[in-house]
Design a protein around this motif. Structure first.
Motif, PDB file in Angstrom:
ATOM      1  N   UNK A  15       0.822  -1.198   0.000  1.00 27.22           N
ATOM      2  CA  UNK A  15       0.000   0.000   0.000  1.00 27.22           C
ATOM      3  C   UNK A  15       0.866   1.262   0.000  1.00 27.22           C
ATOM      4  N   UNK A  16       1.969   1.235   0.759  1.00 28.82           N
ATOM      5  CA  UNK A  16       2.868   2.381   0.777  1.00 28.82           C
ATOM      6  C   UNK A  16       3.442   2.671  -0.591  1.00 28.82           C
ATOM      7  N   UNK A  17       3.729   1.627  -1.342  1.00 29.15           N
ATOM      8  CA  UNK A  17       4.243   1.807  -2.700  1.00 29.15           C
ATOM      9  C   UNK A  17       3.294   2.654  -3.537  1.00 29.15           C
ATOM     10  N   UNK A  18       1.995   2.481  -3.319  1.00 25.12           N
ATOM     11  CA  UNK A  18       0.993   3.161  -4.136  1.00 25.12           C
ATOM     12  C   UNK A  18       0.659   4.563  -3.639  1.00 25.12           C
ATOM     13  N   UNK A  19       1.269   4.981  -2.535  1.00 19.91           N
ATOM     14  CA  UNK A  19       1.090   6.362  -2.095  1.00 19.91           C
ATOM     15  C   UNK A  19       1.722   7.322  -3.101  1.00 19.91           C
ATOM     16  N   UNK A  24      -4.694   3.757  -1.257  1.00 22.05           N
ATOM     17  CA  UNK A  24      -3.433   3.381  -0.606  1.00 22.05           C
ATOM     18  C   UNK A  24      -3.228   4.161   0.686  1.00 22.05           C
ATOM     19  N   UNK A  25      -3.486   5.451   0.663  1.00 18.99           N
ATOM     20  CA  UNK A  25      -3.351   6.266   1.869  1.00 18.99           C
ATOM     21  C   UNK A  25      -4.276   5.746   2.966  1.00 18.99           C
ATOM     22  N   UNK A  26      -5.513   5.432   2.592  1.00 19.92           N
ATOM     23  CA  UNK A  26      -6.468   4.901   3.563  1.00 19.92           C
ATOM     24  C   UNK A  26      -5.991   3.565   4.131  1.00 19.92           C
ATOM     25  N   UNK A  27      -5.405   2.736   3.291  1.00 16.98           N
ATOM     26  CA  UNK A  27      -4.880   1.447   3.740  1.00 16.98           C
ATOM     27  C   UNK A  27      -3.737   1.617   4.744  1.00 16.98           C
ATOM     28  N   UNK A  28      -2.849   2.554   4.469  1.00  8.75           N
ATOM     29  CA  UNK A  28      -1.736   2.789   5.398  1.00  8.75           C
ATOM     30  C   UNK A  28      -2.266   3.317   6.725  1.00  8.75           C
ATOM     31  N   UNK A  29      -3.216   4.232   6.670  1.00 12.87           N
ATOM     32  CA  UNK A  29      -3.812   4.753   7.909  1.00 12.87           C
ATOM     33  C   UNK A  29      -4.493   3.639   8.695  1.00 12.87           C
ATOM     34  N   UNK A  30      -5.177   2.753   8.010  1.00 13.26           N
ATOM     35  CA  UNK A  30      -5.829   1.639   8.698  1.00 13.26           C
ATOM     36  C   UNK A  30      -4.789   0.676   9.291  1.00 13.26           C
ATOM     37  N   UNK A  31      -3.652   0.527   8.629  1.00 16.35           N
ATOM     38  CA  UNK A  31      -2.581  -0.311   9.187  1.00 16.35           C
ATOM     39  C   UNK A  31      -2.020   0.320  10.459  1.00 16.35           C
ATOM     40  N   UNK A  32      -1.932   1.633  10.485  1.00 17.52           N
ATOM     41  CA  UNK A  32      -1.529   2.335  11.709  1.00 17.52           C
ATOM     42  C   UNK A  32      -2.543   2.054  12.815  1.00 17.52           C
ATOM     43  N   UNK A  38      -1.390  -3.276  19.987  1.00 11.31           N
ATOM     44  CA  UNK A  38      -0.365  -2.938  20.965  1.00 11.31           C
ATOM     45  C   UNK A  38       1.023  -2.856  20.372  1.00 11.31           C
ATOM     46  N   UNK A  39       1.107  -2.620  19.054  1.00 13.90           N
ATOM     47  CA  UNK A  39       2.394  -2.532  18.358  1.00 13.90           C
ATOM     48  C   UNK A  39       2.765  -1.066  18.172  1.00 13.90           C
ATOM     49  N   UNK A  40       4.029  -0.738  18.388  1.00 20.11           N
ATOM     50  CA  UNK A  40       4.443   0.660  18.308  1.00 20.11           C
ATOM     51  C   UNK A  40       5.202   0.998  17.029  1.00 20.11           C
ATOM     52  N   UNK A  41       5.226   0.062  16.056  1.00 22.75           N
ATOM     53  CA  UNK A  41       5.886   0.340  14.782  1.00 22.75           C
ATOM     54  C   UNK A  41       5.296  -0.553  13.694  1.00 22.75           C
ATOM     55  N   UNK A  42       5.413  -0.081  12.447  1.00 21.20           N
ATOM     56  CA  UNK A  42       4.940  -0.839  11.291  1.00 21.20           C
ATOM     57  C   UNK A  42       5.894  -0.566  10.135  1.00 21.20           C
ATOM     58  N   UNK A  43       5.800  -1.392   9.097  1.00 18.57           N
ATOM     59  CA  UNK A  43       6.692  -1.270   7.938  1.00 18.57           C
ATOM     60  C   UNK A  43       5.933  -0.734   6.739  1.00 18.57           C
ATOM     61  N   UNK A  44       6.671  -0.047   5.840  1.00 17.45           N
ATOM     62  CA  UNK A  44       6.070   0.437   4.591  1.00 17.45           C
ATOM     63  C   UNK A  44       7.166   0.758   3.596  1.00 17.45           C
ATOM     64  N   UNK A  45       6.804   0.767   2.321  1.00 15.41           N
ATOM     65  CA  UNK A  45       7.591   1.417   1.290  1.00 15.41           C
ATOM     66  C   UNK A  45       7.143   2.875   1.206  1.00 15.41           C
TER      67      UNK A  45
END
Length: 352
Positions: A83-87, A116-124, A131-138
């Motif tokens: 999803x980050x790739x498509x931002x 894609x932006x909505x997907x990244x926000x939803x992943x956040x 309870x996770x304090x980090x995530x990965x993205x392109x």
């Protein structure tokens, strides 16, 4: 110093239509059987998780985490690489990257980006609920077609690309700040954030945003001929995630970094399973431990030669053998004769 967590396994390269890779329950049980303690989950893999539910429902996230725990692993992080790739997509890559989007959005770049932006926000949001304090993205890329300075780039081209990239990511990073989640960008060829300098250009435009961090993967630095150990020294405070992926670079008189358009197996630079390439993981684990890295050592299997299931099982043992359990004492404590201030002055000849 801290003892690194691991081994973890990135599931993106394994999820598929056949058992045990076709459901979250089965793949987590398989990962535990391979020797893993955690799994990194691609948030867009519908067979593994429902991102819409995970972003909105605490109960769903608790059930997902509980299922993983029952199978012997935990969820280490979520990944929104795709999803980050498509931002940010340059038009030259529209057709290639349309395959990453839902069918109804193909050929519609603006709608694809919004999705894609909505997907990244939803992943956040889902990360926070887990309870996770980090995530990965392109990061995506607008300037990548111009990475080589020929034909000459017009003045301001790259600056304009990075201005726009930062403008697209700032509201996402601000949302991540609200949720207490770091976005760890994988520094990767094909992304505008492909090395340290390009990452710094991004940070400068974001006023050094605290939620913009790095996913450190030394394999991509080997293929670029970048000093991956010095990179750790430079960016220690920004490194939030770690992929254990190996690579080798064997240039010849016929090809080098660019690979001559060859397939992975025939390239001078190619990815290998952990331990089969040229990465000095002993030095990397030592540096990360000294730095106090508090994340997971996560195997990302990509190899031009080895079967993925063999790579996965070997990778778990490889990471387990490289994790350094930090010491709680100095090795020469046995020789400590004890001292006090007066004794120190005597030893220095300052008691006279």
């Amino acid at each position: 110093m801290k003892t690194m967590r691991g081994p973890g396994l990135f599931l993106a390269q394994f999820v598929g239509p056949a058992a045990p890779f076709d459901s979250f329950c089965a793949i987590t049980r398989w990962a535990a059987d391979c020797g893993y303690l955690g799994v990194q989950v691609p948030s867009g893999a519908g067979a593994l998780m429902d991102l819409e539910q995970a972003a909105a429902s605490q109960g769903y996230c608790e059930d997902l985490a509980g299922q993983a725990e029952a199978n012997g692993v935990c969820i280490t992080e979520l990944s929104a690489h795709i999803q980050g790739q498509l931002v940010a997509v340059h038009p030259a890559y529209d057709a290639a990257f349309d395959g990453f989007a839902p069918p109804e959005l193909r050929g519609k770049p603006a709608a694809r980006q919004e999705w894609a932006v909505d997907q990244v926000r939803k992943t956040i949001d889902a990360s926070a609920r887990l309870g996770l304090d980090r995530m990965a993205a392109f990061s995506g890329a607008l300037a990548w077609p111009y990475v080589y300075p020929w034909p000459q780039r017009p003045a301001g081209l790259i600056e304009a690309a990075f201005d726009e990239l930062a403008a697209r990511w700032r509201p996402i990073l601000d949302h991540a700040e609200e949720k207490g989640v770091d976005i760890c960008f994988e520094i990767h060829p094909g992304e505008d954030l492909h090395d340290g300098i390009s990452f710094e250009m991004f940070l400068d435009r974001l006023d050094q945003h605290p939620r913009a961090r790095m996913l450190y993967d030394p394999s991509h630095y080997v293929l670029q001929q970048l000093d991956y150990l010095q990179n750790l020294d430079i960016y220690a405070e920004r490194i939030g995630m770690f992929h254990v992926k190996d690579a080798e670079f064997n240039p010849t008189g016929r090809q080098g970094v660019y690979g001559g358009y060859q397939s992975w197996v025939d390239r001078a630079g190619r990815f290998r399973s952990p331990g089969d390439g040229q990465v000095d993981f002993g030095a990397i684990f030592s540096k990360l431990t000294t730095m106090g890295f508090d994340g997971w050592a996560v195997v990302e299997w990509e190899c031009a030669l080895k079967h993925p299931e063999d790579g996965a099982r070997e990778g778990a043992a490889f990471v387990r053998d490289h994790i350094i359990r930090v010491t709680d004492r100095a090795f020469d404590d046995f020789a400590d004769g004890g001292a006090d201030h007066a004794a120190n002055l005597r030893m220095l000849g300052l008691d006279r």
